[in-house]
Design a protein around this motif. Structure first.
Motif, PDB file in Angstrom:
ATOM      1  N   TYR A 159       7.152   6.054  -1.417  1.00  0.00           N
ATOM      2  CA  TYR A 159       7.006   7.507  -1.383  1.00  0.00           C
ATOM      3  C   TYR A 159       8.390   8.150  -1.357  1.00  0.00           C
ATOM      4  N   ASP A 317       7.051   0.887   3.017  1.00  0.00           N
ATOM      5  CA  ASP A 317       7.627   1.580   1.877  1.00  0.00           C
ATOM      6  C   ASP A 317       8.864   0.812   1.413  1.00  0.00           C
ATOM      7  N   TYR A 467       0.191  11.489  -5.429  1.00  0.00           N
ATOM      8  CA  TYR A 467       0.767  10.402  -4.657  1.00  0.00           C
ATOM      9  C   TYR A 467       1.198  10.866  -3.289  1.00  0.00           C
TER      10      TYR A 467
END
Length: 467
Positions: A159, A317, A467
């Motif tokens: 992200y 992530d 997203y």
């Protein structure tokens, strides 16, 4: 992949290794040995093993195939440990002469002069054999299958970096289709028997109906429509061979049968964005967790190491800055607080993810992490005498999953950045895919190894809001 030189060598352990590399340097005019070290075959072209996340690996009958993810596409490196089992596919990937060279090498025979057939007659060399290979349809499909498995493990979804995750059901179905297409590589003693394809279809069949809708909405002559049709027909064939049934598979079969008899009016369908079609299937799940403490004197703060090898996919992530920490003095106590950005699909509970903290190269201290909203958080007490002083303490902070962690490896920052660059380039290519073609559907048509996966096309059309 045209005209790659292949080297066939037998190792001390008896395994036969096939590597791809440039041919030997030409001999100087005076007839002395080639200027690459005196070896008529040149230096051993075997690549130095890189980090696991830079290699795509496929277990096949009697061998392991390996492709470098970074760099130009080449024929795979093969470690053949059972020549008899491998003979069923060696010729189809490397050519008949290469298969014969492997058999001779395994038997300890001199390979003599061997001429490659995969790219036509070429220069020959003495044992260990050198042949020349060209990419075949099976080699292309195998390279795609290996890359798909690599993507399911190492795709750097972030992200923070703006790299969307791959939709797992879409990727899983294309892996099922590719495994069925590559069935010549496997046998019933290998790691990918027919029931592996059936398991992939059953686990990911929720994406079948959306894929059919996507296929119906694409222009009939478009490259994406032909790609979708190829995948869907392979899934149908694999499901039929495995005896699978169910409402999704029956609807798929009916759609494919209908398309054989009539031309669907795709232009009448509303435009469909693949990203929007699958957007609701991924999202953050909020979890209760204890917020980190505030207050106290800050001793130091910084970012840690985000080594992808130390935890399973879908936990953290992939951004290099995903791991951050703050060391505080709370009265006489010293504490480090760690925050780790969670992967979009990270599990909420039951995952004993931990942060490993070392101060000034000392013994590691582990802080259990709990997922809270979109971050993992945790804390650990440090040596009470730790303070800023004249020399700033040196903190090393990493995240890992006990029992899975192979231990810290060589610093891989440059390799991780290269993988991110590769993925970004693939997403750009997926977004810019040509819309129209002229050829009708052809089940035997070759798809290049670098062509985007359906899951990459979905990711490339996913907006920031999705997203």
């Amino acid at each position: 992949m045209a005209g790659a030189d292949l080297y066939v060598r037998r190792g001390e352990d008896g395994a036969v290794r096939i590597t791809a590399g440039p041919g030997p340097s030409p001999s100087p005019p005076d007839g002395s040995p080639a200027g690459n070290g005196g070896d008529p075959l040149g230096p051993d072209p075997s690549p130095s093993p890189g980090p696991g996340f830079t290699e795509a690996v496929l277990d096949v009958a009697g061998a392991v195939l390996l492709w470098p993810v970074l760099g130009d596409p080449v024929l795979p490196v093969a470690e053949v440990h059972d020549v008899e089992r491998a003979q069923q596919w060696l010729w189809a990937v490397y050519g008949e002469r290469a298969a014969a060279a492997v058999r001779s090498c395994a038997g300890g025979e001199g390979a003599g002069e061997t001429t490659g057939e995969a790219a036509g007659d070429t220069v020959a060399g003495p044992a260990p054999a050198r042949v020349t290979g060209d990419g075949t349809a099976l080699a292309d499909a195998a390279a795609r299958l290996a890359f798909g498995h690599w993507a399911s493990r190492w795709w750097p979804a972030s992200y923070a970096d703006g790299i969307p995750a791959l939709e797992p059901d879409v990727l899983g179905l294309e892996l099922a289709a590719l495994t069925h297409q590559c069935q010549e590589l496997f046998d019933d003693r290998g790691d990918q028997p027919d029931d592996c394809v059936a398991e992939l279809i059953e686990d990911h069949q929720a994406a079948l109906d959306p894929l059919v809708r996507w296929w119906r909405a694409e222009p009939r002559s478009g490259h994406t429509a032909r790609h979708l049709e190829s995948v869907l027909r392979l899934i149908d064939g694999a499901a039929d061979a495995a005896g699978l049934d169910g409402p999704e598979l029956r609807r798929l079969r009916a759609e494919l049968d209908a398309d054989q008899d009539q031309v669907a009016d795709r232009t009448a369908l509303a435009p469909l964005t693949p990203g929007a079609l699958f957007a609701s299937r991924l999202g953050y799940t909020l979890a209760a967790g204890e917020p980190l403490a505030v207050g106290g004197r800050v001793i130091a703060r910084g970012t840690g190491t985000n080594d992808w090898r130390r935890y399973p996919p879908g936990f953290v992530d992939a951004a290099e800055s995903a791991v951050s920490w703050t060391a505080r003095a709370l009265g006489g106590r010293r504490r480090i607080e760690v925050e780790v950005v969670a992967h979009i699909a990270a599990p909420v509970g039951g995952a004993p993810l931990v942060a490993e903290v070392r101060v000034n190269g000392g013994l590691p201290v582990r802080a259990p992490l709990t997922r809270r909203d979109d971050v993992w958080t945790g804390r650990a007490d440090l040596e009470p005498g730790l303070s800023a002083g004249e020399l700033t303490p040196r903190f090393e902070v990493a995240v890992l999953l006990p029992g899975f962690d192979p231990g810290p490896g060589p610093e891989g920052h440059a390799d991780r950045e290269a993988v991110r660059a590769l993925v970004r380039d693939r997403l750009v290519s997926a977004a810019a895919r040509p819309a129209e073609g002229t050829a009708p559907y052809d089940a035997s048509a070759r798809v290049t190894p670098s062509a985007p996966f359906l899951a990459e096309i979905v990711a490339a059309t996913t907006t920031g809001e999705d997203y």
